[in-house]
Design a protein around this motif. Structure first.
Motif, PDB file in Angstrom:
ATOM      1  N   HIS A 237      10.265  -4.063  14.515  1.00  0.00           N
ATOM      2  CA  HIS A 237      10.656  -5.194  15.360  1.00  0.00           C
ATOM      3  C   HIS A 237      11.762  -6.050  14.763  1.00  0.00           C
ATOM      4  CE1 HIS A 237       7.679  -4.406  18.383  1.00  0.00           C
ATOM      5  NE2 HIS A 237       6.687  -4.456  17.524  1.00  0.00           N
ATOM      6  N   THR A 238      11.944  -6.004  13.435  1.00  0.00           N
ATOM      7  CA  THR A 238      12.974  -6.843  12.815  1.00  0.00           C
ATOM      8  C   THR A 238      14.267  -6.098  12.530  1.00  0.00           C
ATOM      9  OG1 THR A 238      12.222  -6.357  10.557  1.00  0.00           O
ATOM     10  CG2 THR A 238      11.180  -8.226  11.692  1.00  0.00           C
ATOM     11  N   GLY A 239      14.198  -4.760  12.460  1.00  0.00           N
ATOM     12  CA  GLY A 239      15.380  -3.997  12.119  1.00  0.00           C
ATOM     13  C   GLY A 239      15.717  -4.026  10.642  1.00  0.00           C
ATOM     14  N   ALA A 240      14.790  -4.509   9.810  1.00  0.00           N
ATOM     15  CA  ALA A 240      15.021  -4.566   8.368  1.00  0.00           C
ATOM     16  C   ALA A 240      15.155  -3.163   7.788  1.00  0.00           C
ATOM     17  CB  ALA A 240      13.876  -5.313   7.677  1.00  0.00           C
ATOM     18  N   ALA A 241      15.714  -3.073   6.592  1.00  0.00           N
ATOM     19  CA  ALA A 241      15.835  -1.784   5.919  1.00  0.00           C
ATOM     20  C   ALA A 241      14.552  -1.412   5.195  1.00  0.00           C
ATOM     21  CB  ALA A 241      16.988  -1.823   4.917  1.00  0.00           C
ATOM     22  N   ALA A 242      13.790  -2.412   4.791  1.00  0.00           N
ATOM     23  CA  ALA A 242      12.536  -2.163   4.086  1.00  0.00           C
ATOM     24  C   ALA A 242      11.615  -3.351   4.283  1.00  0.00           C
ATOM     25  CB  ALA A 242      12.793  -1.936   2.596  1.00  0.00           C
ATOM     26  N   VAL A 243      10.324  -3.071   4.352  1.00  0.00           N
ATOM     27  CA  VAL A 243       9.298  -4.120   4.382  1.00  0.00           C
ATOM     28  C   VAL A 243       8.380  -3.845   3.200  1.00  0.00           C
ATOM     29  CG1 VAL A 243       7.373  -5.124   5.647  1.00  0.00           C
ATOM     30  CG2 VAL A 243       9.438  -4.431   6.879  1.00  0.00           C
ATOM     31  N   VAL A 244       8.385  -4.784   2.246  1.00  0.00           N
ATOM     32  CA  VAL A 244       7.704  -4.556   0.969  1.00  0.00           C
ATOM     33  C   VAL A 244       6.747  -5.710   0.691  1.00  0.00           C
ATOM     34  CG1 VAL A 244       8.038  -4.050  -1.475  1.00  0.00           C
ATOM     35  CG2 VAL A 244       9.833  -3.445   0.167  1.00  0.00           C
ATOM     36  N   PRO A 245       5.473  -5.412   0.431  1.00  0.00           N
ATOM     37  CA  PRO A 245       4.537  -6.480   0.068  1.00  0.00           C
ATOM     38  C   PRO A 245       5.018  -7.227  -1.171  1.00  0.00           C
ATOM     39  CG  PRO A 245       3.356  -4.426   0.477  1.00  0.00           C
ATOM     40  CD  PRO A 245       4.823  -4.095   0.432  1.00  0.00           C
TER      41      PRO A 245
ATOM     42  N   ALA B  18       0.480   0.138   8.817  1.00  0.00           N
ATOM     43  CA  ALA B  18       0.788  -0.088  10.235  1.00  0.00           C
ATOM     44  C   ALA B  18       1.445  -1.441  10.445  1.00  0.00           C
ATOM     45  CB  ALA B  18      -0.488   0.014  11.067  1.00  0.00           C
ATOM     46  N   ALA B  19       0.961  -2.483   9.752  1.00  0.00           N
ATOM     47  CA  ALA B  19       1.538  -3.817   9.899  1.00  0.00           C
ATOM     48  C   ALA B  19       2.963  -3.855   9.352  1.00  0.00           C
ATOM     49  CB  ALA B  19       0.665  -4.845   9.181  1.00  0.00           C
ATOM     50  N   GLU B  20       3.194  -3.200   8.221  1.00  0.00           N
ATOM     51  CA  GLU B  20       4.554  -3.131   7.654  1.00  0.00           C
ATOM     52  C   GLU B  20       5.486  -2.361   8.590  1.00  0.00           C
ATOM     53  OE1 GLU B  20       3.002  -2.949   3.001  1.00  0.00           O
ATOM     54  OE2 GLU B  20       3.627  -1.137   4.054  1.00  0.00           O
ATOM     55  N   PHE B  21       4.975  -1.292   9.174  1.00  0.00           N
ATOM     56  CA  PHE B  21       5.757  -0.481  10.114  1.00  0.00           C
ATOM     57  C   PHE B  21       6.153  -1.311  11.328  1.00  0.00           C
ATOM     58  CE2 PHE B  21       5.258   3.027  13.505  1.00  0.00           C
ATOM     59  CZ  PHE B  21       6.611   3.295  13.513  1.00  0.00           C
TER      60      PHE B  21
END
Length: 428
Positions: free
Chosen positions: A335-343, A327-330
């Protein structure tokens, strides 16, 4: 939502003076958005002290008046909670307790910090005064952050008009994202400020705006179950974990953050029991798109088969996979418009507990596959990847065990002991 959600709900407040028509606007918006398939929650601000949603003399009323500080009323299809609190609940606190909605529409709560939709109705004298002040401020080029009332009086050298004065606390502000009105100068003022405005009857236009700018996008969660694992000696998906197939644990965890659940597997005939166990989730079992195995082909299958643009990818051997982290990555992706959010941590990226934007990532993945690359991170240099640092992982999931893999029977026994020792059979 597929299950009790951990995904925060976006919210917008419909504000205006008494008799502006806020309730009519909210009622129309809820009906229209619901007809479009959105899950809508609402909050109503009651400005007066004291109200009761239960009839005096009924059992729940008697419970509270006997001294209970919190009473739940439950009936088939409905539940309500009445609690005694000190002071007044903050709107943000209320919305935090309403996760999983596509949007929450709040009536009132102008000072909540939420984006606001300002309502002005020509038949309401107070609204007409506000519209005039709003228009003069726009013509004078005053910023939305200033006190319009004092500034316009000073600039036009006016004394306060007789009658009820305009309340400077009930004017459009920098939080105003839209205006609904039947007053021409209010439309013109909004246009000067670059704020969208809609006629009072234009419910469809308002809802188009809410869907486009405020409502939560949907998320597909993909559990990568693969097939037989050489190191485990059997299928990881069906290996027993705490008395049940491991895949069930992953389904029950990840579903709390997803609108759609997909399981990629080369043994769909052996996982059909998931549909029977969770009929309400409408789980889709999908075979790998490519004949070759590998990390990148697995991500390709996930992105290719997701219904929604936002796609969470989680490996089925991540025993402590966290819906809160998903949920936090989503939220970060949205909100940022990034292509991917990866730990990311000192060991590098964790691509199999990450969220991807299919429209941005799929072309890059396909290009790398054509070059013969199999690495999960092969396409990271080709798109905007936002690293999700360990500090934020721990904020979302304080246990910090999300990335532990059970690759061998020994790993499985160890993680099962961890789960039992910490009472981790239920996550919520």
């Amino acid at each position: 939502m597929l299950a009790e959600s951990v995904v925060p709900s976006p919210a917008v407040a419909v504000v205006g003076r008494h008799n502006s028509g806020k309730t009519t606007i909210v009622e129309g918006a809820v009906a229209e958005l619901t007809s479009r398939g959105l899950d809508v929650g609402t909050v109503k601000h009651h400005g007066h002290v004291g109200f009761d949603i239960d009839v005096p003399g009924k059992d729940s009323w008697r419970h509270r008046h006997a001294g209970a500080t919190e009473t739940w009323i439950s009936a088939p299809g409905q539940v309500a909670m009445i609690a005694t609190i000190a002071g007044e609940a903050e709107c943000a606190q209320i919305v935090r307790h309403m996760p999983g909605h596509d949007v929450v529409i709040v009536e009132g709560y102008r000072k909540s910090g939420l984006p606001t939709i300002e309502v002005m109705r020509a038949a309401n004298p107070h609204d007409a005064q506000v519209a005039e002040t709003f228009f003069r401020a726009a013509c004078d080029g005053l910023p939305l952050t200033c006190d319009f009332v004092q500034a316009t009086r000073a600039s036009h050298r006016e004394a306060p008009k007789p009658g009820a004065p305009v309340d400077p606390g009930k004017m459009p502000t920098e939080a105003t994202v839209a205006v609904m009105t039947d007053i021409p100068i209010a439309h013109e003022a909004a246009a000067r400020y670059g704020i969208p405005s809609f006629d009072l009857s234009d419910t469809q236009g308002l809802c188009d705006f809410i869907v486009r700018t405020i409502a939560r996008p949907r998320l597909t969660a993909v559990i990568q179950a693969g097939g037989e694992s050489r190191r485990m000696g059997c299928s990881k998906a069906t290996v027993p974990f705490m008395g049940r197939p491991l895949i069930q644990r992953l389904v029950e965890r990840v579903s709390h953050a997803a609108d759609e659940l997909v399981v990629t597997t080369n043994e769909p005939e052996n996982l059909g029991f998931l549909r029977e166990a969770y009929p309400q989730m409408h789980i889709r079992l999908v075979r790998d798109e490519l004949d070759r195995r590998g990390a990148l082909p697995g991500i390709y299958t996930a992105l290719k088969n997701a219904t929604y643009d936002a796609v969470a990818v989680v490996a089925c051997d991540m025993v402590f996979a966290s819906p809160r982290l998903v949920a936090a990555e989503f939220q970060e992706l949205w909100h940022t418009g990034a292509a991917a959010v990866v730990p990311a941590n000192r060991n590098g990226y964790e691509p199999f507990h990450a969220v991807y934007r299919a429209s941005a990532c799929l072309p890059a993945v396909e290009a790398r596959l054509r070059e013969g690359d199999q690495r999960a991170q092969a396409f990271f240099d080709d798109v905007e990847v936002r690293a999700f640092p360990q500090s934020r992982v721990l904020m979302a999931e304080p246990g910090g065990r999300c990335f532990i893999n059970a690759n061998t029977p020994e790993d499985l026994a160890y993680t099962e002991k961890l789960a039992r020792d910490e009472g981790d059979e239920l996550i919520l």
